[in-house]
Motif scaffolding. Structure first.
Motif, PDB file in Angstrom:
ATOM      1  N   ARG A   1       6.687   1.164   4.278  1.00  9.12           N
ATOM      2  CA  ARG A   1       6.047   0.679   3.060  1.00  9.12           C
ATOM      3  C   ARG A   1       6.929   0.795   1.840  1.00  9.12           C
ATOM      4  NH1 ARG A   1       2.399   1.172   6.637  1.00  9.12           N
ATOM      5  NH2 ARG A   1       0.431   0.072   6.531  1.00  9.12           N
TER       6      ARG A   1
ATOM      7  N   ARG B   1      11.321   7.776  18.345  1.00  7.59           N
ATOM      8  CA  ARG B   1      11.521   9.224  18.246  1.00  7.59           C
ATOM      9  C   ARG B   1      10.152   9.917  18.245  1.00  7.59           C
ATOM     10  NH1 ARG B   1      15.685  12.905  16.162  1.00  7.59           N
ATOM     11  NH2 ARG B   1      14.823  14.868  16.925  1.00  7.59           N
TER      12      ARG B   1
ATOM     13  N   ILE C   1      -5.953   9.310  11.086  1.00  5.66           N
ATOM     14  CA  ILE C   1      -4.901  10.262  11.476  1.00  5.66           C
ATOM     15  C   ILE C   1      -4.908  11.460  10.529  1.00  5.66           C
ATOM     16  CG2 ILE C   1      -2.410  10.593  11.530  1.00  5.66           C
ATOM     17  CD1 ILE C   1      -2.185   7.834  12.753  1.00  5.66           C
ATOM     18  N   ARG C   2      -4.994  11.192   9.217  1.00  2.46           N
ATOM     19  CA  ARG C   2      -5.108  12.293   8.265  1.00  2.46           C
ATOM     20  C   ARG C   2      -6.564  12.722   8.271  1.00  2.46           C
ATOM     21  NH1 ARG C   2      -0.670  12.252   4.714  1.00  2.46           N
ATOM     22  NH2 ARG C   2      -1.494  14.198   3.924  1.00  2.46           N
TER      23      ARG C   2
ATOM     24  N   SER D   1       0.844  -1.175   0.000  1.00  3.84           N
ATOM     25  CA  SER D   1       0.000   0.000   0.000  1.00  3.84           C
ATOM     26  C   SER D   1       0.883   1.230   0.000  1.00  3.84           C
ATOM     27  CB  SER D   1      -0.908   0.003   1.221  1.00  3.84           C
ATOM     28  OG  SER D   1      -0.134   0.074   2.377  1.00  3.84           O
TER      29      SER D   1
ATOM     30  N   SER E   1       5.491   5.465   6.196  1.00  7.46           N
ATOM     31  CA  SER E   1       5.704   5.443   4.752  1.00  7.46           C
ATOM     32  C   SER E   1       7.058   4.820   4.429  1.00  7.46           C
ATOM     33  CB  SER E   1       5.547   6.844   4.150  1.00  7.46           C
ATOM     34  OG  SER E   1       6.567   7.675   4.624  1.00  7.46           O
TER      35      SER E   1
ATOM     36  N   PRO F   1      -0.845  17.062  20.919  1.00  7.37           N
ATOM     37  CA  PRO F   1      -0.782  15.628  21.208  1.00  7.37           C
ATOM     38  C   PRO F   1      -1.397  15.281  22.554  1.00  7.37           C
ATOM     39  CG  PRO F   1       1.356  16.462  20.522  1.00  7.37           C
ATOM     40  CD  PRO F   1       0.487  17.659  20.781  1.00  7.37           C
TER      41      PRO F   1
ATOM     42  N   ARG G   1      -1.941  19.896  15.820  1.00 10.34           N
ATOM     43  CA  ARG G   1      -2.639  18.969  16.695  1.00 10.34           C
ATOM     44  C   ARG G   1      -1.913  18.957  18.032  1.00 10.34           C
ATOM     45  NH1 ARG G   1      -1.684  13.887  17.946  1.00 10.34           N
ATOM     46  NH2 ARG G   1      -3.389  12.461  18.440  1.00 10.34           N
TER      47      ARG G   1
ATOM     48  N   SER H   1       6.310   9.443   8.793  1.00 10.87           N
ATOM     49  CA  SER H   1       7.542   9.163   8.057  1.00 10.87           C
ATOM     50  C   SER H   1       7.969   7.709   8.280  1.00 10.87           C
ATOM     51  CB  SER H   1       8.613  10.151   8.504  1.00 10.87           C
ATOM     52  OG  SER H   1       9.888   9.604   8.429  1.00 10.87           O
TER      53      SER H   1
ATOM     54  N   ASP I   1       0.210  20.468  11.708  1.00 12.86           N
ATOM     55  CA  ASP I   1       1.568  20.374  12.245  1.00 12.86           C
ATOM     56  C   ASP I   1       2.315  21.702  12.165  1.00 12.86           C
ATOM     57  OD1 ASP I   1       1.968  20.545   9.558  1.00 12.86           O
ATOM     58  OD2 ASP I   1       3.243  18.776   9.384  1.00 12.86           O
TER      59      ASP I   1
ATOM     60  N   PRO J   1       4.136  18.669  17.747  1.00 11.81           N
ATOM     61  CA  PRO J   1       3.516  18.099  16.544  1.00 11.81           C
ATOM     62  C   PRO J   1       4.488  17.317  15.666  1.00 11.81           C
ATOM     63  CG  PRO J   1       3.135  20.485  16.678  1.00 11.81           C
ATOM     64  CD  PRO J   1       4.044  20.130  17.801  1.00 11.81           C
ATOM     65  N   ILE J   2       5.784  17.546  15.822  1.00 11.89           N
ATOM     66  CA  ILE J   2       6.727  16.817  14.960  1.00 11.89           C
ATOM     67  C   ILE J   2       6.668  15.320  15.243  1.00 11.89           C
ATOM     68  CG2 ILE J   2       8.776  16.994  16.444  1.00 11.89           C
ATOM     69  CD1 ILE J   2      10.342  17.490  13.804  1.00 11.89           C
TER      70      ILE J   2
ATOM     71  N   THR K   1       6.942  20.877   8.967  1.00 16.87           N
ATOM     72  CA  THR K   1       7.405  19.955  10.000  1.00 16.87           C
ATOM     73  C   THR K   1       8.237  18.838   9.367  1.00 16.87           C
ATOM     74  OG1 THR K   1       5.376  20.464  11.142  1.00 16.87           O
ATOM     75  CG2 THR K   1       6.666  18.686  12.034  1.00 16.87           C
TER      76      THR K   1
ATOM     77  N   THR L   1       4.745  13.726  12.594  1.00 16.00           N
ATOM     78  CA  THR L   1       5.521  13.699  11.352  1.00 16.00           C
ATOM     79  C   THR L   1       6.506  12.537  11.365  1.00 16.00           C
ATOM     80  OG1 THR L   1       5.315  16.092  11.307  1.00 16.00           O
ATOM     81  CG2 THR L   1       6.894  15.120   9.793  1.00 16.00           C
ATOM     82  N   TYR L   2       7.149  12.317  12.527  1.00 18.16           N
ATOM     83  CA  TYR L   2       8.044  11.156  12.632  1.00 18.16           C
ATOM     84  C   TYR L   2       7.269   9.855  12.427  1.00 18.16           C
ATOM     85  CZ  TYR L   2      12.462  13.340  13.871  1.00 18.16           C
ATOM     86  OH  TYR L   2      13.635  14.032  13.819  1.00 18.16           O
TER      87      TYR L   2
ATOM     88  N   PHE M   1      -1.505   7.274  18.030  1.00 20.39           N
ATOM     89  CA  PHE M   1      -1.474   8.713  17.811  1.00 20.39           C
ATOM     90  C   PHE M   1      -2.863   9.298  17.600  1.00 20.39           C
ATOM     91  CE2 PHE M   1       2.881   7.875  17.547  1.00 20.39           C
ATOM     92  CZ  PHE M   1       3.542   9.071  17.739  1.00 20.39           C
TER      93      PHE M   1
ATOM     94  N   LEU N   1      12.471   5.301  14.417  1.00 22.90           N
ATOM     95  CA  LEU N   1      11.620   6.460  14.109  1.00 22.90           C
ATOM     96  C   LEU N   1      10.374   6.474  14.988  1.00 22.90           C
ATOM     97  CD1 LEU N   1      11.845   6.743  10.218  1.00 22.90           C
ATOM     98  CD2 LEU N   1      12.623   8.412  11.894  1.00 22.90           C
TER      99      LEU N   1
ATOM    100  N   GLN O   1       9.882  23.802  18.805  1.00 23.67           N
ATOM    101  CA  GLN O   1       9.959  22.347  18.973  1.00 23.67           C
ATOM    102  C   GLN O   1      11.376  21.819  19.052  1.00 23.67           C
ATOM    103  OE1 GLN O   1       7.144  19.985  16.564  1.00 23.67           O
ATOM    104  NE2 GLN O   1       6.616  21.910  15.587  1.00 23.67           N
TER     105      GLN O   1
ATOM    106  N   VAL P   1      -7.053  17.819   7.279  1.00 23.44           N
ATOM    107  CA  VAL P   1      -5.628  18.110   7.346  1.00 23.44           C
ATOM    108  C   VAL P   1      -5.041  18.018   5.949  1.00 23.44           C
ATOM    109  CG1 VAL P   1      -3.439  17.381   8.328  1.00 23.44           C
ATOM    110  CG2 VAL P   1      -5.532  17.215   9.681  1.00 23.44           C
TER     111      VAL P   1
ATOM    112  N   LEU Q   1      12.003  17.698  10.354  1.00 18.25           N
ATOM    113  CA  LEU Q   1      12.464  16.315  10.484  1.00 18.25           C
ATOM    114  C   LEU Q   1      13.790  16.133   9.738  1.00 18.25           C
ATOM    115  CD1 LEU Q   1      10.217  13.267  10.505  1.00 18.25           C
ATOM    116  CD2 LEU Q   1      12.064  13.228   8.890  1.00 18.25           C
TER     117      LEU Q   1
END
Lengths: 341, 480
Positions: free
Chosen positions: B218, B194, B337-338, A46, B215, A115, A113, B212, A106, B204-205, A243, B208-209, B139, B191, A270, A146, A247
């Motif tokens: 995958r 982290r 999440i999205r 996927s 993906s 957390p 968001r 990341s 983000d 918020p990062i 964001t 993103t981790y 999350f 990751l 951050q 989003v 990273l």
């Protein structure tokens, strides 16, 4: 000939030996498994879904038409109409029961968001809630979608969202090429750079001189500006969001990030090793609420609402809550420019 | 061979030197065995091996030639010659048939082993996606993740790592791919940690981790897993196909019967005696061995086909259904999440859902092959339907703009996608075990048969050689 007796082994023994050695040969090892399947295999992976953004054809903004002012928007409605008197897109939203807004999840301080609570919050999000409250009478009747920076225009054009409130710069290409419409300016930002703590660079020129790798999100005006410095030596790197840039910055894959000061302030919050040095903004980034270009009355409605919030202190209250700690005292809210036909 | 490399380059003139005594270091008790090794490279340079193999050694060749002519001349000579031919044909048949059957048994064993490897890879695949579904799901809710979910994530990662080690020692050919997979999994886990650390600080990062990591998983780990599955499935099918390949036995058997028959006819004409008991016995022995060998092969063929079509296909269908199911579950979380942008993930969910349904449907006819033990396919389908229903409820909530309610539904512990999915995954795990043990059991029978038949054919070949030699010797004696 003295060795002969040794070779004259019983026939069956020789046969068995031969048999076993042949069988062993037949067992031979397999070829090493490759690291990816051969194309014949039906892919069951996927891949991360992507939304292809339609690219505008030849630009109407090259050069920018004479007298074009990206800040200029449609005249506000004389007053906010009663909920029963809403028409067009506004009536549709009312009938649907909630407003669909494209936001960032983000961009700390603008739309991120939390957390700890799971809620998306920030300066942009406050504005979304104000709009929902005005149309639907309830600030919570919002579906926050989003989106990435690169999806802002296409989601409006395709009507995936009603509005985009995601630190979006009002500019000619967005007004004329996509086309989309903007509300009056609700925040005045400018592009700056974020660097590693201890770095002496304070501008894209400094970074270009050092042939630095600089990150900006795809589909942003920041990236367009960054491209202008490629000739001077900057190596541009892109990510989905700011964001995403942070990273890469944390993984030492880029040396700096460029973007609007509001966004960079959120990133610096951050990471204690990321700093936004004192510098003059290299661009003016007026933020407006994005609309589908057909929703003229909707734009006029929101312009009236913005006038009200700027006047009655709601704008300043939101600024004080989110941006003042990082960017200092609230400036005078930007003055709207009207008269677009 | 490496003891005297110069011998190769010296050419024919110096070739004789190659048979000279080896260097002092090689002398002593071991010299006798070392000497031939030194001589080995020499034939390329000309004339070191015994002369009968070489045109250069004329006197030796003449000697052997004389002996052969002496033995082969006249009728007794020809008898000896044909007798030797018949004996060789019988031995070749015995060896070829035995080797063929022995290889077949080995191939069946390897088919079982590679199928075990397929199951191992599928279990790694399922665990990796399960870990990702857990991590992304954590999350969704604000604050700290559910401890049970975190424990499930850790268990899945640990299981995957352990299985990778087991798989690497089980199949050396998968070593490189598994090493790459291991490194991809480590990157992923790093990751995720982290992401979790950033998340705990309210930054918020963290998300993103996390995305990341997902993906990256995958794009790096999943293709390797697909390649591993593909390679081992092909190996398994290849071995099952190879197990029933009987042509070496057939060719050698037919040739041996032909040779024995022709020699018998020739002998009958020469001696005017219709039956030579030795040759006749040899022919019957070969014929019986050939037929029984072919019968065993045909049995192996139908067993292998049955295993390939049922247990192997069933294992693959079931494990693929499980992998698709875990991927569907991960896409469900990613879609939430999205928030508000679930569309593309829902499309992927639907594709995986269709795959699960199709695979389970294909299983219905095969379930009896593992004796109905464990959960049957229709029960699995029911379990999956329950999950589909719970998923649909979540989607209805999210699509209706109630993201918070959708998340609440997705993460509760009753009648939620989480509980219904767990029920499906437990039932399907039991069923995989059922198929796997059925496969191992069904391969054992034909393997033993092939091993026994291999010995029988070898003995029959040798017996036929002895019989035919005796038969001919009897006639040769009559000429004395």
């Amino acid at each position: 000939m003295s060795r002969m007796p040794r070779t004259r082994l019983p026939l069956w023994a020789a046969g068995t030996t031969l048999l076993l050695s042949l069988a062993a040969c037949g067992a031979g090892g397999y070829a090493q498994t490759p690291l990816s399947p051969t194309p014949t295999a039906a892919a069951t992976t996927s891949a991360a879904p992507t939304t292809a953004a339609p690219t505008p054809a030849a630009s109407k903004c090259n050069p920018v038409p004479a007298g074009f002012n990206p800040l200029q928007t449609y005249d506000p409605l004389p007053s906010l109409p009663a909920s029963g008197a809403l028409t067009g897109r506004l009536a549709e939203i009312r009938a649907r029961g909630y407003l669909i807004a494209g936001v960032s999840a983000d961009t700390l301080l603008m739309g991120a968001r939390n957390p700890l609570t799971g809620q998306i919050e920030g300066f942009d999000i406050d504005l979304v809630h104000e709009i929902a409250k005005a149309i639907l009478g309830d600030a919570a009747k919002v579906q926050l979608v989003v989106i990435t920076a690169g999806q802002r225009q296409s989601f409006l054009v395709n009507r995936t969202v009603d509005i985009v409130v995601r630190n979006m710069t009002m500019n000619c290409a967005r007004w004329l090429d996509w086309p989309i419409a903007f509300s009056a300016e609700y925040y005045h930002s400018g592009q700056k750079v974020l660097v590693r703590k201890g770095s002496t660079a304070t501008s894209l020129d400094d970074l270009a001189a050092a042939k630095a790798k600089v990150c900006a999100p795809t589909g942003t005006t920041s990236l367009a500006k960054l491209q202008e410095f490629v000739a001077k030596g900057v190596v541009p790197v892109t990510a989905d969001t700011h964001t995403g840039c942070l990273l890469l910055f944390q993984q030492a894959k880029v040396d700096a990030i460029t973007g609007d000061d509001t966004v960079l302030a959120g990133l610096a919050t951050q990471d204690p090793y990321a700093v936004v040095p004192a510098q003059t903004a290299i661009t003016a980034e007026p933020y407006g609420v994005g609309f589908n270009s057909e929703d003229k009355v909707f734009v006029q409605y929101v312009n009236r609402l913005l006038e009200t919030t700027k006047a009655d202190g709601r704008w300043k209250a939101s600024y004080d809550r989110w941006l003042a700690p990082s960017l200092g005292d609230a400036p005078t809210p930007p003055t709207a420019v009207y008269g677009r036909q | 061979m490496s003891q005297n490399p110069q011998a190769r380059s010296r050419g024919p003139a110096a070739a004789a030197a190659a048979v000279a005594p080896p260097p002092p270091s090689a002398s002593g008790p071991g010299a006798e065995t070392v000497a031939p090794a030194v001589a080995m490279p020499a034939p390329a340079a000309g004339g070191v091996r015994p002369a009968y193999a070489n045109s250069a050694g004329a006197p030796a060749k003449a000697r052997v030639g004389t002996w052969v002519r002496g033995k082969a001349s006249g009728t007794p000579g020809r008898m000896r010659l044909f007798g030797a031919l018949a004996a060789i044909a019988a031995i070749v048949f015995g060896l070829a048939g035995a080797w063929n059957l022995w290889s077949s048994a080995q191939a069946l064993g390897r088919a079982g082993a590679t199928t075990d490897q397929v199951v191992r890879v599928q279990s790694i695949y399922a665990d990796v996606l399960r870990a990702d579904a857990d991590a992304s799901n954590a999350f969704l809710v604000g604050g700290l993740e559910d401890p049970a979910q975190r424990a499930d994530y850790e268990a899945a990662i640990k299981r995957a790592a352990t299985t990778i080690t087991a798989a690497a020692s089980a199949q050396p050919a998968d070593g490189v791919a598994l090493a790459a997979l291991n490194s991809a999994l480590q990157d992923y886990a790093a990751l995720v940690e982290r992401a979790r650390a950033e998340n705990r600080q309210g930054l918020p990062i963290g998300v993103t981790y996390m995305t990341s990591a997902s993906s990256g998983l995958r794009t790096t780990a999943v293709p390797i897993l697909e390649a591993l599955l593909q390679a081992n499935t092909e190996r398994s099918r290849g071995e099952l196909g190879a197990a029933s390949s009987s042509w070496p036995t057939l060719v050698a058997g037919v040739l041996a019967v032909l040779v024995l028959g022709l020699v018998s006819i020739w002998l009958a004409r020469r001696t005017h005696r219709y039956l030579n008991s030795g040759l006749a016995g040899a022919t019957v022995a070969v014929l019986v061995a050939l037929i029984s060998g072919l019968v065993v092969f045909s049995g192996i063929g139908s067993d292998a086909k049955r295993v390939a079509d049922n247990q192997l296909a069933g294992t693959l269908a079931l494990t693929s259904a499980r992998t698709a199911a875990f991927d569907a579950r991960a896409n469900e979380s990613l879609g939430l999440i999205r928030r508000g942008q679930a569309g593309p993930f829902e499309t992927l969910w639907k594709a995986r859902d269709a795959e699960v349904t199709a695979r389970l449907k294909a299983l219905v006819g095969r379930v009896s092959w593992y004796g109905g033990s464990g959960t049957n396919a229709s029960a699995l389908s029911t379990a999956w339907s329950a999950y589909e229903k719970a998923h649909a409820e979540v989607r209805t909530l999210d699509d209706g703009g109630s993201w918070d309610a959708a998340v609440a539904k997705a993460t509760t512990a009753t009648e939620s996608p989480r509980t219904t999915f767990d029920a499906f995954q437990a039932a399907s795990a039991t069923a995989v075990d059922g198929f796997q043990s059925a496969l191992t059991g069904d391969i054992e029978g034909p393997t033993t048969k092939a091993r026994i038949a291999a010995l029988v054919l070898l003995l029959a070949g040798l017996a036929a050689a002895v019989l035919s030699t005796r038969g001919i010797a009897q006639r040769v004696e009559e000429y004395r």
